[in-house]
Write a protein that holds these residues in place. Structure first.
Motif, PDB file in Angstrom:
ATOM      1  N   VAL A  58       0.878  -1.161   0.000  1.00  0.00           N
ATOM      2  CA  VAL A  58       0.000   0.000   0.000  1.00  0.00           C
ATOM      3  C   VAL A  58       0.917   1.212   0.000  1.00  0.00           C
ATOM      4  O   VAL A  58       1.696   1.396   0.942  1.00  0.00           O
ATOM      5  N   LYS A  59       0.824   2.016  -1.044  1.00  0.00           N
ATOM      6  CA  LYS A  59       1.712   3.170  -1.186  1.00  0.00           C
ATOM      7  C   LYS A  59       0.988   4.436  -0.739  1.00  0.00           C
ATOM      8  O   LYS A  59      -0.099   4.747  -1.236  1.00  0.00           O
ATOM      9  N   GLN A  60       1.614   5.163   0.167  1.00  0.00           N
ATOM     10  CA  GLN A  60       1.000   6.344   0.775  1.00  0.00           C
ATOM     11  C   GLN A  60       1.830   7.577   0.472  1.00  0.00           C
ATOM     12  O   GLN A  60       3.052   7.542   0.513  1.00  0.00           O
ATOM     13  N   SER A  61       1.129   8.667   0.172  1.00  0.00           N
ATOM     14  CA  SER A  61       1.805   9.946  -0.072  1.00  0.00           C
ATOM     15  C   SER A  61       0.909  11.105   0.359  1.00  0.00           C
ATOM     16  O   SER A  61      -0.321  10.963   0.376  1.00  0.00           O
ATOM     17  N   PRO A  62       1.477  12.250   0.716  1.00  0.00           N
ATOM     18  CA  PRO A  62       2.911  12.499   0.842  1.00  0.00           C
ATOM     19  C   PRO A  62       3.456  11.953   2.148  1.00  0.00           C
ATOM     20  O   PRO A  62       2.704  11.512   3.007  1.00  0.00           O
ATOM     21  N   GLN A  63       4.753  12.006   2.318  1.00  0.00           N
ATOM     22  CA  GLN A  63       5.381  11.552   3.547  1.00  0.00           C
ATOM     23  C   GLN A  63       5.108  12.545   4.671  1.00  0.00           C
ATOM     24  O   GLN A  63       4.959  12.170   5.833  1.00  0.00           O
ATOM     25  N   SER A  64       5.085  13.832   4.326  1.00  0.00           N
ATOM     26  CA  SER A  64       4.771  14.865   5.305  1.00  0.00           C
ATOM     27  C   SER A  64       3.963  15.961   4.640  1.00  0.00           C
ATOM     28  O   SER A  64       4.030  16.138   3.415  1.00  0.00           O
ATOM     29  N   LEU A  65       3.224  16.684   5.469  1.00  0.00           N
ATOM     30  CA  LEU A  65       2.278  17.671   4.941  1.00  0.00           C
ATOM     31  C   LEU A  65       2.137  18.793   5.954  1.00  0.00           C
ATOM     32  O   LEU A  65       1.956  18.520   7.154  1.00  0.00           O
ATOM     33  N   ILE A  66       2.234  20.011   5.486  1.00  0.00           N
ATOM     34  CA  ILE A  66       2.023  21.182   6.338  1.00  0.00           C
ATOM     35  C   ILE A  66       0.851  21.961   5.766  1.00  0.00           C
ATOM     36  O   ILE A  66       0.842  22.298   4.583  1.00  0.00           O
ATOM     37  N   VAL A  67      -0.127  22.237   6.628  1.00  0.00           N
ATOM     38  CA  VAL A  67      -1.363  22.902   6.200  1.00  0.00           C
ATOM     39  C   VAL A  67      -1.665  24.035   7.181  1.00  0.00           C
ATOM     40  O   VAL A  67      -1.405  23.906   8.382  1.00  0.00           O
ATOM     41  N   GLN A  68      -2.193  25.103   6.665  1.00  0.00           N
ATOM     42  CA  GLN A  68      -2.630  26.199   7.528  1.00  0.00           C
ATOM     43  C   GLN A  68      -3.948  25.835   8.198  1.00  0.00           C
ATOM     44  O   GLN A  68      -4.775  25.090   7.647  1.00  0.00           O
ATOM     45  N   LYS A  69      -4.136  26.371   9.378  1.00  0.00           N
ATOM     46  CA  LYS A  69      -5.403  26.177  10.097  1.00  0.00           C
ATOM     47  C   LYS A  69      -6.569  26.582   9.207  1.00  0.00           C
ATOM     48  O   LYS A  69      -6.542  27.655   8.598  1.00  0.00           O
ATOM     49  N   GLY A  70      -7.592  25.723   9.158  1.00  0.00           N
ATOM     50  CA  GLY A  70      -8.750  25.996   8.325  1.00  0.00           C
ATOM     51  C   GLY A  70      -8.645  25.435   6.916  1.00  0.00           C
ATOM     52  O   GLY A  70      -9.639  25.417   6.180  1.00  0.00           O
ATOM     53  N   GLY A  71      -7.470  24.984   6.545  1.00  0.00           N
ATOM     54  CA  GLY A  71      -7.261  24.450   5.202  1.00  0.00           C
ATOM     55  C   GLY A  71      -7.700  22.993   5.086  1.00  0.00           C
ATOM     56  O   GLY A  71      -8.169  22.381   6.046  1.00  0.00           O
ATOM     57  N   ILE A  72      -7.531  22.445   3.888  1.00  0.00           N
ATOM     58  CA  ILE A  72      -7.886  21.051   3.629  1.00  0.00           C
ATOM     59  C   ILE A  72      -6.607  20.218   3.541  1.00  0.00           C
ATOM     60  O   ILE A  72      -5.688  20.565   2.791  1.00  0.00           O
ATOM     61  N   SER A  73      -6.574  19.144   4.291  1.00  0.00           N
ATOM     62  CA  SER A  73      -5.448  18.214   4.235  1.00  0.00           C
ATOM     63  C   SER A  73      -5.873  17.009   3.405  1.00  0.00           C
ATOM     64  O   SER A  73      -6.960  16.464   3.614  1.00  0.00           O
ATOM     65  N   ILE A  74      -5.031  16.609   2.468  1.00  0.00           N
ATOM     66  CA  ILE A  74      -5.359  15.476   1.607  1.00  0.00           C
ATOM     67  C   ILE A  74      -4.189  14.490   1.611  1.00  0.00           C
ATOM     68  O   ILE A  74      -3.046  14.876   1.338  1.00  0.00           O
ATOM     69  N   ILE A  75      -4.490  13.250   1.932  1.00  0.00           N
ATOM     70  CA  ILE A  75      -3.487  12.187   1.963  1.00  0.00           C
ATOM     71  C   ILE A  75      -3.980  11.073   1.048  1.00  0.00           C
ATOM     72  O   ILE A  75      -5.160  10.707   1.096  1.00  0.00           O
ATOM     73  N   ASN A  76      -3.086  10.539   0.251  1.00  0.00           N
ATOM     74  CA  ASN A  76      -3.459   9.565  -0.763  1.00  0.00           C
ATOM     75  C   ASN A  76      -2.823   8.204  -0.529  1.00  0.00           C
ATOM     76  O   ASN A  76      -1.693   8.121  -0.045  1.00  0.00           O
ATOM     77  N   CYS A  77      -3.561   7.167  -0.898  1.00  0.00           N
ATOM     78  CA  CYS A  77      -3.024   5.805  -0.851  1.00  0.00           C
ATOM     79  C   CYS A  77      -3.411   5.048  -2.105  1.00  0.00           C
ATOM     80  O   CYS A  77      -4.496   5.276  -2.658  1.00  0.00           O
ATOM     81  N   ALA A  78      -2.521   4.169  -2.523  1.00  0.00           N
ATOM     82  CA  ALA A  78      -2.784   3.336  -3.690  1.00  0.00           C
ATOM     83  C   ALA A  78      -2.442   1.899  -3.349  1.00  0.00           C
ATOM     84  O   ALA A  78      -1.476   1.642  -2.630  1.00  0.00           O
ATOM     85  N   TYR A  79      -3.235   0.994  -3.850  1.00  0.00           N
ATOM     86  CA  TYR A  79      -3.003  -0.423  -3.578  1.00  0.00           C
ATOM     87  C   TYR A  79      -2.974  -1.188  -4.891  1.00  0.00           C
ATOM     88  O   TYR A  79      -3.389  -0.678  -5.930  1.00  0.00           O
ATOM     89  N   GLU A  80      -2.510  -2.402  -4.842  1.00  0.00           N
ATOM     90  CA  GLU A  80      -2.372  -3.207  -6.057  1.00  0.00           C
ATOM     91  C   GLU A  80      -3.290  -4.430  -6.051  1.00  0.00           C
ATOM     92  O   GLU A  80      -3.806  -4.824  -7.092  1.00  0.00           O
ATOM     93  N   ASN A  81      -3.472  -5.008  -4.879  1.00  0.00           N
ATOM     94  CA  ASN A  81      -4.206  -6.264  -4.803  1.00  0.00           C
ATOM     95  C   ASN A  81      -5.718  -6.012  -4.763  1.00  0.00           C
ATOM     96  O   ASN A  81      -6.232  -5.437  -3.812  1.00  0.00           O
ATOM     97  N   THR A  82      -6.419  -6.460  -5.767  1.00  0.00           N
ATOM     98  CA  THR A  82      -7.868  -6.214  -5.841  1.00  0.00           C
ATOM     99  C   THR A  82      -8.648  -7.052  -4.824  1.00  0.00           C
ATOM    100  O   THR A  82      -9.858  -6.882  -4.687  1.00  0.00           O
ATOM    101  N   ALA A  83      -7.976  -7.944  -4.128  1.00  0.00           N
ATOM    102  CA  ALA A  83      -8.649  -8.737  -3.089  1.00  0.00           C
ATOM    103  C   ALA A  83      -8.896  -7.931  -1.814  1.00  0.00           C
ATOM    104  O   ALA A  83      -9.708  -8.317  -0.983  1.00  0.00           O
ATOM    105  N   PHE A  84      -8.204  -6.805  -1.648  1.00  0.00           N
ATOM    106  CA  PHE A  84      -8.435  -5.969  -0.467  1.00  0.00           C
ATOM    107  C   PHE A  84      -9.903  -5.549  -0.418  1.00  0.00           C
ATOM    108  O   PHE A  84     -10.467  -5.116  -1.422  1.00  0.00           O
ATOM    109  N   ASP A  85     -10.516  -5.646   0.767  1.00  0.00           N
ATOM    110  CA  ASP A  85     -11.929  -5.286   0.856  1.00  0.00           C
ATOM    111  C   ASP A  85     -12.261  -4.411   2.053  1.00  0.00           C
ATOM    112  O   ASP A  85     -13.439  -4.219   2.393  1.00  0.00           O
ATOM    113  N   TYR A  86     -11.254  -3.881   2.731  1.00  0.00           N
ATOM    114  CA  TYR A  86     -11.497  -3.002   3.872  1.00  0.00           C
ATOM    115  C   TYR A  86     -10.338  -2.024   3.943  1.00  0.00           C
ATOM    116  O   TYR A  86      -9.166  -2.439   3.919  1.00  0.00           O
TER     117      TYR A  86
END
Lengths: 112, 112
Positions: free
Chosen positions: B4-32
């Motif tokens: 499971v690949k996650q990005s970014p490694q670190s994130l700095i956001v101003q108060k009130g802003g939107i934080s977005i973290i992404n993940c990608a997977y390969e195995n289609t058997a994952f179900d949770y």
């Protein structure tokens, strides 16, 4: 409920020493897990158990052993400590009815 | 296939802003697909989770967006607060097993 408890919180070992990390849960969960967390590496599964008397290897089992004689306890044994085992160890548990894992507070282990 | 690949490694956001973290997977058997929040010195705690049969799940300021065809999912934190400063882990559970695969974590800092 105390949830998942782990002892000790911190430990320093010398190379070649052995120790047992204790994990106890009071939620009557069947499934229990041991993870190690290294900086920037996420959580890696060491061993898991689906019930008393049943254990299986995770991603990184080498150098560790586990036992599950009761539902509540799932100790992790390090037989010959190595510097590569320096890490933070987390125990977790869950019921068979949900997928949510509940984590303990962790044990920080340093091997010198 | 079990990464499971996650990005970014670190994130700095101003108060009130939107934080977005992404993940990608390969195995289609994952179900949770859960997201965990971890404060320094503490164990991870479940924040929010989703299954592949829905494309979005919202709980308060936290939303998971799920794209099954792209094999990606993301965490959105709306109106980010300094108290949200923590490390966030995505994970994926393998259908028919009891194992989680965790991402490498994102350290979020929300500036006051």
């Amino acid at each position: 409920n105390a949830g998942v408890t782990q002892t000790p919180k911190f430990r320093i070992l010398k190379i070649g020493q052995s120790m047992t990390l204790q994990c106890t849960q009071d939620m009557n969960h069947n499934y229990m897990y041991w993870y190690r967390q290294d900086p920037g590496m996420g959580l890696k599964l060491i061993y898991y158990s689906v019930g008393a008397g049943i254990t299986d290897k995770g991603e990184v089992p080498n150098g560790y052993n586990v036992s599950r004689s009761t539902t509540e306890d799932f100790p992790l044994r390090l037989e010959l400590a190595a510097p590569s085992q320096t890490s933070v160890y987390f125990c977790a548990s869950r019921t068979g009815n949900t997928d949510t894992q509940y984590f303990g507070p962790g044990t920080r282990l340093t091997v010198l | 296939q079990q990464q499971v690949k996650q990005s970014p490694q670190s994130l700095i956001v101003q108060k009130g802003g939107i934080s977005i973290i992404n993940c990608a997977y390969e195995n289609t058997a994952f179900d949770y697909f859960p997201w965990y929040q971890q404060f320094p010195g503490k164990g991870p705690a479940l924040l929010i989770a989703i299954r592949p049969d829905v494309s979005e799940k919202k709980e308060g300021r936290f939303t998971i967006s799920f794209n099954k065809s792209a094999k990606q999912f993301s965490l959105h934190i709306m109106d980010s607060q300094p108290g949200d400063s923590a490390t966030y882990f995505c994970a994926a559970a393998l259908s028919g097993t009891y194992k989680y695969i965790f991402g490498t974590g994102t350290r979020l800092k929300v500036l006051a």
